[in-house]
Design a protein around this motif. Structure first.
Motif, PDB file in Angstrom:
ATOM      1  N   PRO A  56     -66.886  -6.989  -0.274  1.00 35.32           N
ATOM      2  CA  PRO A  56     -67.744  -7.232  -1.442  1.00 35.32           C
ATOM      3  C   PRO A  56     -67.459  -6.293  -2.620  1.00 35.32           C
ATOM      4  O   PRO A  56     -67.811  -6.614  -3.746  1.00 35.32           O
ATOM      5  N   ARG A  57     -66.805  -5.174  -2.379  1.00 32.55           N
ATOM      6  CA  ARG A  57     -66.440  -4.272  -3.477  1.00 32.55           C
ATOM      7  C   ARG A  57     -65.233  -4.788  -4.244  1.00 32.55           C
ATOM      8  O   ARG A  57     -64.915  -4.289  -5.316  1.00 32.55           O
ATOM      9  N   GLY A  81     -72.824  -4.458  -5.976  1.00 29.57           N
ATOM     10  CA  GLY A  81     -73.635  -3.591  -6.829  1.00 29.57           C
ATOM     11  C   GLY A  81     -74.452  -4.383  -7.818  1.00 29.57           C
ATOM     12  O   GLY A  81     -74.585  -5.600  -7.713  1.00 29.57           O
ATOM     13  N   THR A  82     -74.997  -3.674  -8.798  1.00 34.06           N
ATOM     14  CA  THR A  82     -75.788  -4.313  -9.846  1.00 34.06           C
ATOM     15  C   THR A  82     -75.255  -3.880 -11.208  1.00 34.06           C
ATOM     16  O   THR A  82     -74.563  -2.865 -11.338  1.00 34.06           O
ATOM     17  N   LEU A 129     -65.433  -4.981 -18.086  1.00 33.61           N
ATOM     18  CA  LEU A 129     -65.146  -4.928 -16.655  1.00 33.61           C
ATOM     19  C   LEU A 129     -65.516  -3.549 -16.135  1.00 33.61           C
ATOM     20  O   LEU A 129     -65.174  -2.536 -16.765  1.00 33.61           O
ATOM     21  N   ASP A 130     -66.203  -3.506 -14.988  1.00 32.11           N
ATOM     22  CA  ASP A 130     -66.541  -2.208 -14.409  1.00 32.11           C
ATOM     23  C   ASP A 130     -65.268  -1.457 -14.043  1.00 32.11           C
ATOM     24  O   ASP A 130     -64.314  -2.030 -13.494  1.00 32.11           O
ATOM     25  N   SER A 170     -74.004  -0.192 -10.976  1.00 34.47           N
ATOM     26  CA  SER A 170     -74.794   0.732 -10.174  1.00 34.47           C
ATOM     27  C   SER A 170     -74.681   0.262  -8.730  1.00 34.47           C
ATOM     28  O   SER A 170     -74.663  -0.943  -8.480  1.00 34.47           O
ATOM     29  N   PRO A 171     -74.614   1.201  -7.791  1.00 35.32           N
ATOM     30  CA  PRO A 171     -74.498   0.776  -6.374  1.00 35.32           C
ATOM     31  C   PRO A 171     -75.728   0.046  -5.889  1.00 35.32           C
ATOM     32  O   PRO A 171     -76.766   0.064  -6.430  1.00 35.32           O
TER      33      PRO A 171
END
Length: 171
Positions: A56-57, A81-82, A129-130, A170-171
């Motif tokens: 999922p990461r 995450g969020t 993008l994160d 955020s995690p």
């Protein structure tokens, strides 16, 4: 669970036009399950990761936000995450952002919630993008349909979108 794609989408067309190497993955999604369908939430992305056997990461969701002038922008973050709205606003250079109304997001992107891709949107918008994506060899983003994901290098996604990169998750 992955199978060959059956249809082109604007997202796939955008990747082909940009000459970006990518892999298309299709999977079955139970549309009646919670977290899928028109009211899709974070659960959809986690179910997509599970259906593909992906970490999922490494699977990223595209979340549409509205900026004060009424335009939209996209934050692309891991499904695990969020989205940090304050961090996204800072990355966009605005005071604040709010989550876009799902119907507005669908009209402006041309995609349905649960299948919104950062690529090939009907109305182009800023994308952030994160930064966690840059540590990965590849990531997965929606290919523009529920049950359709695209695997590509994060640098290629940034290039294809002209995206900014920032710490927005955020995690």
């Amino acid at each position: 669970m992955a199978r060959r794609p059956t249809a082109a989408t604007p997202a796939l067309t955008a990747l082909h036009r940009a000459g970006v190497a990518h892999e298309v993955l299709e999977f079955e999604m139970d549309e009646s399950a919670p977290g899928t369908g028109a009211g899709a939430d974070a659960g959809y992305g986690l179910r997509a990761a599970a259906a593909l056997g992906a970490d999922p990461r490494h699977v990223f969701k595209t979340l549409m936000v509205q900026v004060p002038d009424g335009s939209l922008a996209a934050g692309v973050v891991p499904v695990a995450g969020t989205l940090d709205l304050k961090a996204l606003a800072a990355a966009l250079g605005v005071k604040r952002v709010t989550m876009a109304d799902p119907a507005l997001a669908e009209r402006r992107t041309g995609y349905v919630v649960g299948g919104i891709s950062p690529l090939g949107q009907r109305q182009r918008c800023p994308v952030v993008l994160d930064s966690s994506a840059l540590a990965l060899p590849t990531l997965l983003v929606s290919g523009g349909l529920r049950g359709l994901e695209v695997r590509l290098a994060p640098e290629d996604l940034v290039h294809a979108l002209g995206a900014a990169v920032a710490d927005i998750a955020s995690p």
